[in-house]
Design a protein around this motif. Structure first.
Motif, PDB file in Angstrom:
ATOM      1  N   ALA A   1       0.639  -0.753  17.942  1.00  0.00           N
ATOM      2  CA  ALA A   1       1.484  -2.023  17.884  1.00  0.00           C
ATOM      3  C   ALA A   1       1.800  -2.443  16.242  1.00  0.00           C
ATOM      4  N   ILE A   2       0.592  -2.042  15.596  1.00  0.00           N
ATOM      5  CA  ILE A   2       0.766  -2.137  14.166  1.00  0.00           C
ATOM      6  C   ILE A   2       1.556  -1.361  13.536  1.00  0.00           C
ATOM      7  N   LEU A   3       1.548  -0.162  13.954  1.00  0.00           N
ATOM      8  CA  LEU A   3       2.680   0.941  13.322  1.00  0.00           C
ATOM      9  C   LEU A   3       4.227   0.692  13.777  1.00  0.00           C
ATOM     10  N   LYS A   4       4.198   0.003  14.965  1.00  0.00           N
ATOM     11  CA  LYS A   4       5.622  -0.122  15.062  1.00  0.00           C
ATOM     12  C   LYS A   4       6.069  -1.674  14.562  1.00  0.00           C
ATOM     13  N   ALA A   5       5.086  -2.355  14.256  1.00  0.00           N
ATOM     14  CA  ALA A   5       5.383  -3.505  13.443  1.00  0.00           C
ATOM     15  C   ALA A   5       5.822  -3.165  11.811  1.00  0.00           C
ATOM     16  N   LEU A   6       4.940  -1.998  11.228  1.00  0.00           N
ATOM     17  CA  LEU A   6       5.370  -1.411   9.987  1.00  0.00           C
ATOM     18  C   LEU A   6       6.781  -0.884   9.798  1.00  0.00           C
ATOM     19  N   ARG A   7       7.076  -0.102  10.906  1.00  0.00           N
ATOM     20  CA  ARG A   7       8.211   0.416  11.016  1.00  0.00           C
ATOM     21  C   ARG A   7       9.459  -0.524  11.110  1.00  0.00           C
ATOM     22  N   LYS A   8       9.245  -1.440  11.943  1.00  0.00           N
ATOM     23  CA  LYS A   8      10.154  -2.423  12.399  1.00  0.00           C
ATOM     24  C   LYS A   8      10.437  -3.035  11.028  1.00  0.00           C
ATOM     25  N   LYS A   9       9.385  -3.323   9.856  1.00  0.00           N
ATOM     26  CA  LYS A   9       9.585  -3.991   8.832  1.00  0.00           C
ATOM     27  C   LYS A   9      10.418  -3.100   7.520  1.00  0.00           C
TER      28      LYS A   9
ATOM     29  N   SER B   1       3.146  10.263  20.881  1.00  0.00           N
ATOM     30  CA  SER B   1       3.515   8.842  20.997  1.00  0.00           C
ATOM     31  C   SER B   1       3.339   8.247  19.675  1.00  0.00           C
ATOM     32  N   GLY B   2       2.150   8.766  18.896  1.00  0.00           N
ATOM     33  CA  GLY B   2       1.963   8.379  17.800  1.00  0.00           C
ATOM     34  C   GLY B   2       3.132   8.890  16.817  1.00  0.00           C
ATOM     35  N   ILE B   3       3.710  10.067  16.725  1.00  0.00           N
ATOM     36  CA  ILE B   3       4.523  10.514  15.779  1.00  0.00           C
ATOM     37  C   ILE B   3       5.811   9.773  16.100  1.00  0.00           C
ATOM     38  N   LEU B   4       6.085   9.545  17.182  1.00  0.00           N
ATOM     39  CA  LEU B   4       7.572   9.047  17.690  1.00  0.00           C
ATOM     40  C   LEU B   4       7.440   7.690  17.391  1.00  0.00           C
ATOM     41  N   ALA B   5       6.476   6.903  17.563  1.00  0.00           N
ATOM     42  CA  ALA B   5       6.386   5.582  16.781  1.00  0.00           C
ATOM     43  C   ALA B   5       6.586   5.414  15.189  1.00  0.00           C
ATOM     44  N   GLY B   6       6.357   6.358  14.633  1.00  0.00           N
ATOM     45  CA  GLY B   6       6.483   6.558  13.160  1.00  0.00           C
ATOM     46  C   GLY B   6       5.485   6.951  12.393  1.00  0.00           C
ATOM     47  N   ALA B   7       4.255   7.481  12.960  1.00  0.00           N
ATOM     48  CA  ALA B   7       3.161   7.988  12.270  1.00  0.00           C
ATOM     49  C   ALA B   7       3.521   9.135  11.275  1.00  0.00           C
ATOM     50  N   ASP B   8       3.048   9.175  10.261  1.00  0.00           N
ATOM     51  CA  ASP B   8       3.355  10.476   9.355  1.00  0.00           C
ATOM     52  C   ASP B   8       2.548  11.886   9.708  1.00  0.00           C
ATOM     53  N   ASP B   9       1.189  11.645  10.206  1.00  0.00           N
ATOM     54  CA  ASP B   9       0.508  12.527  10.621  1.00  0.00           C
ATOM     55  C   ASP B   9      -0.645  11.896  11.384  1.00  0.00           C
TER      56      ASP B   9
ATOM     57  N   TYR C   1       0.785  -1.271  -0.006  1.00  0.00           N
ATOM     58  CA  TYR C   1      -0.082   0.081   0.027  1.00  0.00           C
ATOM     59  C   TYR C   1       0.808   1.366   0.019  1.00  0.00           C
ATOM     60  N   ASP C   2       0.485   2.446  -0.424  1.00  0.00           N
ATOM     61  CA  ASP C   2       0.767   3.598  -0.497  1.00  0.00           C
ATOM     62  C   ASP C   2       0.864   4.458   0.918  1.00  0.00           C
ATOM     63  N   LEU C   3      -0.353   4.069   1.472  1.00  0.00           N
ATOM     64  CA  LEU C   3      -0.911   4.853   2.675  1.00  0.00           C
ATOM     65  C   LEU C   3      -1.872   3.874   3.467  1.00  0.00           C
ATOM     66  N   VAL C   4      -1.548   4.006   4.826  1.00  0.00           N
ATOM     67  CA  VAL C   4      -2.431   3.307   5.974  1.00  0.00           C
ATOM     68  C   VAL C   4      -3.311   4.504   6.667  1.00  0.00           C
ATOM     69  N   ILE C   5      -4.616   4.191   6.850  1.00  0.00           N
ATOM     70  CA  ILE C   5      -5.062   5.005   7.514  1.00  0.00           C
ATOM     71  C   ILE C   5      -5.589   4.126   8.742  1.00  0.00           C
ATOM     72  N   LEU C   6      -4.886   4.532   9.989  1.00  0.00           N
ATOM     73  CA  LEU C   6      -4.937   3.663  11.100  1.00  0.00           C
ATOM     74  C   LEU C   6      -5.737   4.134  12.421  1.00  0.00           C
ATOM     75  N   ASP C   7      -6.790   3.370  12.600  1.00  0.00           N
ATOM     76  CA  ASP C   7      -7.199   3.580  14.190  1.00  0.00           C
ATOM     77  C   ASP C   7      -6.296   3.252  15.157  1.00  0.00           C
ATOM     78  N   LEU C   8      -6.411   3.913  16.248  1.00  0.00           N
ATOM     79  CA  LEU C   8      -5.474   3.197  17.484  1.00  0.00           C
ATOM     80  C   LEU C   8      -6.452   2.071  18.302  1.00  0.00           C
ATOM     81  N   MET C   9      -7.528   2.434  18.523  1.00  0.00           N
ATOM     82  CA  MET C   9      -8.204   1.448  19.462  1.00  0.00           C
ATOM     83  C   MET C   9      -8.942   0.181  18.738  1.00  0.00           C
ATOM     84  N   LEU C  10      -8.097  -0.774  18.563  1.00  0.00           N
ATOM     85  CA  LEU C  10      -8.596  -1.683  17.515  1.00  0.00           C
ATOM     86  C   LEU C  10      -8.661  -3.039  18.486  1.00  0.00           C
ATOM     87  N   PRO C  11      -9.644  -4.109  18.022  1.00  0.00           N
ATOM     88  CA  PRO C  11      -9.712  -5.420  18.644  1.00  0.00           C
ATOM     89  C   PRO C  11      -8.551  -6.093  18.140  1.00  0.00           C
TER      90      PRO C  11
END
Length: 229
Positions: free
Chosen positions: A61-69, A89-97, A45-55
């Motif tokens: 955790a998803i964001l950190k996994a993407l950045r680790k990869k 916290s979101g920006i430091l974990a690697g979010a772009d916005d 994907y070119d871009l992921v729109i990501l909610d934080l409070m997910l089941p």
């Protein structure tokens, strides 16, 4: 542009999917963190729109996994968590916005356009070499002729932004946004001060930082034969 929307609210997920589709985006959706992470890791994907409070797996955790990869993908967090600590916290974990709920669809659309105007999110081999300088994106370091240059976080981020966008002119506004993550404004004078300090540090080891000012436009990375011209 291919977008992955990871959102557990069915109504919001459906409305956003329809709206983004009308704008011409190709949109896939995921309703929980486990499905979303699997799709993000495999979907190119070119871009992921990501909610934080997910089941199952939360968004951070998803964001950190993407950045680790080290995937070359933009991530826009879309969350009801509006506290400054959550945004930081979101920006430091690697979010772009980071966009808080509730929001207008027009603002979301504008932010998506802005994100995709930027240079590459990550470098595939984690290193960028320019005019003898090696920038390591993983360990956040700058080297020249096997000598390490000790940079402050802001000095490093300016050079990182410039090297990632080395084929284009970068405005002081974009540098300010890159440094602050959209939550503050860093003046042109402050950017000049950070650059001046970084230039001095490179001169101390016998090198010249390959970033030049283009009056009235911004800054540009230059090649060896242009540094002193």
């Amino acid at each position: 542009m291919r977008i992955l929307l990871i959102e557990d609210s069915a109504s919001l997920r459906n409305s956003l999917s329809i709206g983004l589709d009308k704008l011409g985006y190709s949109v896939d959706v995921a309703a929980d963190g486990s499905e979303g992470l699997s799709m993000a890791l495999m979907g190119n994907y070119d871009l992921v729109i990501l909610d934080l409070m997910l089941p199952e797996i939360d968004g951070l955790a998803i964001l950190k996994a993407l950045r680790k990869k080290n995937l070359d993908v933009r991530v826009l967090i879309l969350s009801a968590r509006a506290e400054t600590n959550d945004k930081v916290s979101g920006i430091l974990a690697g979010a772009d916005d980071y966009l808080t709920k509730p929001f207008s669809f027009d603002e979301l659309s504008a932010r998506l356009v802005n994100l995709m105007r930027r240079g590459p999110a990550v470098q595939a081999n984690d290193k960028i070499v320019v005019a003898g300088f090696t920038l390591d994106l993983q360990i956040k370091s700058l080297m020249y002729a096997n000598q390490s240059i000790e940079l402050t976080p802001n000095e490093y981020k300016i050079i990182e932004c410039m090297f990632l966008n080395r084929d284009r002119v970068v405005t002081s506004e974009k540098l300010s946004e890159y440094l602050s993550g959209n939550y503050d404004y860093i003046s042109k004078n402050a950017i000049e001060a950070h650059l001046s300090s970084a230039r001095k540090k490179t001169r101390n080891i016998g090198a010249t930082l390959p970033i030049k000012s283009k009056r009235g436009f911004g800054y540009k990375v230059v090649e060896l034969n242009e540094i002193n011209s």
